[in-house]
Enzyme design. Sequence first.
Site, PDB file in Angstrom:
ATOM      1  N   LYS A 261       0.838  -1.192   0.000  1.00  0.00           N
ATOM      2  CA  LYS A 261       0.000   0.000   0.000  1.00  0.00           C
ATOM      3  C   LYS A 261       0.876   1.247   0.000  1.00  0.00           C
ATOM      4  CE  LYS A 261      -3.783   2.128   2.630  1.00  0.00           C
ATOM      5  NZ  LYS A 261      -4.711   1.955   3.776  1.00  0.00           N
TER       6      LYS A 261
ATOM      7  N   SER B 229      -9.051   3.245   2.809  1.00  0.00           N
ATOM      8  CA  SER B 229      -7.983   3.706   1.950  1.00  0.00           C
ATOM      9  C   SER B 229      -7.197   2.573   1.287  1.00  0.00           C
ATOM     10  CB  SER B 229      -7.032   4.600   2.749  1.00  0.00           C
ATOM     11  OG  SER B 229      -6.449   3.889   3.825  1.00  0.00           O
TER      12      SER B 229
ATOM     13  N   SER C  88     -10.272   1.170   6.980  1.00  0.00           N
ATOM     14  CA  SER C  88      -9.596   1.061   5.686  1.00  0.00           C
ATOM     15  C   SER C  88      -9.182  -0.348   5.298  1.00  0.00           C
ATOM     16  CB  SER C  88      -8.363   1.977   5.665  1.00  0.00           C
ATOM     17  OG  SER C  88      -8.764   3.325   5.722  1.00  0.00           O
TER      18      SER C  88
END
Length: 467
Positions: free
Chosen positions: A76, A152, A176
């Site tokens: 990520k 996210s 997230s």
Amino acid sequence: MADVVFKEAREQARLIRDGALSAEALMAATYDQIERVNPTVNALVDLLPREEALARARLSDAQGEGLLKGLPVAVKDLANAQAFRTTMGSPRLAGAGPVSSDDVFVARMRAAGAIVIGKTNTPEFGLGSHTFNPVHSATRNPWDVTRSAGGSSGGATVALACGMVSLADGSDMMGSLRNPAGWSNTYGLRPSWGLVPSEPKRDMFLHQLSTAGPMARTPGDLELLLRVMAGRDPRQPHGRALEPAEMPTRIAWLSDWGGAYACEDGVLALCEAALPHLSACGASYDTPSVPFPADQIWQAWTTLRSWQVAASLSSLFAQPAGRTGLKEEALWELNRGLSFSAMEVHRASVTRSAWFSAAMAFFASYDVIALPTAQVFPFPVDDRWPTQIGSTAMDTYHRWMEVTVPASLIGLPAIAVPAGFSAEGLPMGLQFIGRPGTDLGLIELARRWHAATPWCDARPPCAMPPA
């Protein structure tokens, strides 16, 4: 070989260890899938060139070892992975060169044999549960590419759902790891706080809201990656080890928290229709009263979150003149966080402590709190965030994700499992929230859920090979 990319990561790793599959062949199939699907969904960014990835896979075949030997992963784009940029989706960071070291959990993944092939897309600075930014644009939901993938960890979950990585990391402050999993028919685990260490730098005592964690297509793969990521870091003052835990059997379905959480029509009905599958898992559910006022949780959360976001952004945006072009949600958090007095933060933490005490008392009667993973179905990708749910206006950019806050505020483990699909074919998830340290028990519940439900193995149409 096309179907190999959708095999469980555990099976891919076993085949590689047994010599029945080479890491190079898996990497070639993975890049075939990436080249066909990623232009549509935009989940992977800063990708290694194909030939370089294949060379790393050949090296893994010759010398690699570990639980994740030869498995393609992407990190990520909020975390550091050596030789890749960390842009956080921000133009302020996009011009920086590749970083020189891995974050703790990334180093653990590499040490276990994983091959990092790129980064996964994220909202700017990870703020907001919708993955779009001015550097890499928007990630699209693979079940309907006109819709949001959540965030996210939106890029991570879409890469998984589409067979473009074997496993993925994510991070979770306000859902997230959970909302994107629920919106992609995959799994995400927010671990007990401290189980997956953060970085041993800057402040290591005060901010206990966000954590990294695993994402996967199956619960067994979640456990595989969690065992690699988890464990104390001796350089840090807080932390916990992975503990054995029995499977939870007493589930409390808290729905919309006694009417406190506005939900889009169909969300609660879909989740409630899925709950009877718990009986096939050896569990039962009840619908008790909520254990703590939602408004008190929200007030404490928004104070502590803004305080933490301001602490993380203040080094980049210390001077007001330097904030031009800053994402409006980030500016809102920054200004709020900088405005709080020490006593305001203290009072928020006192409320946090009160909610923790109430939650532990509640867990004397129930093993798990069950809630939806989001209050709305995936919304149009061109929208910034939902401003209205039914007749209720959303007064912040993240109010529509309030359902994730009870776990986040007090560091509880929470696993997102698929709950099925709306009449329009849009996925939704359930989150099962447990006591601290019960991560493996939650994974066992998810494992049985996966076997008991008919939708968990479904794959998005855009990811499937042409007929």
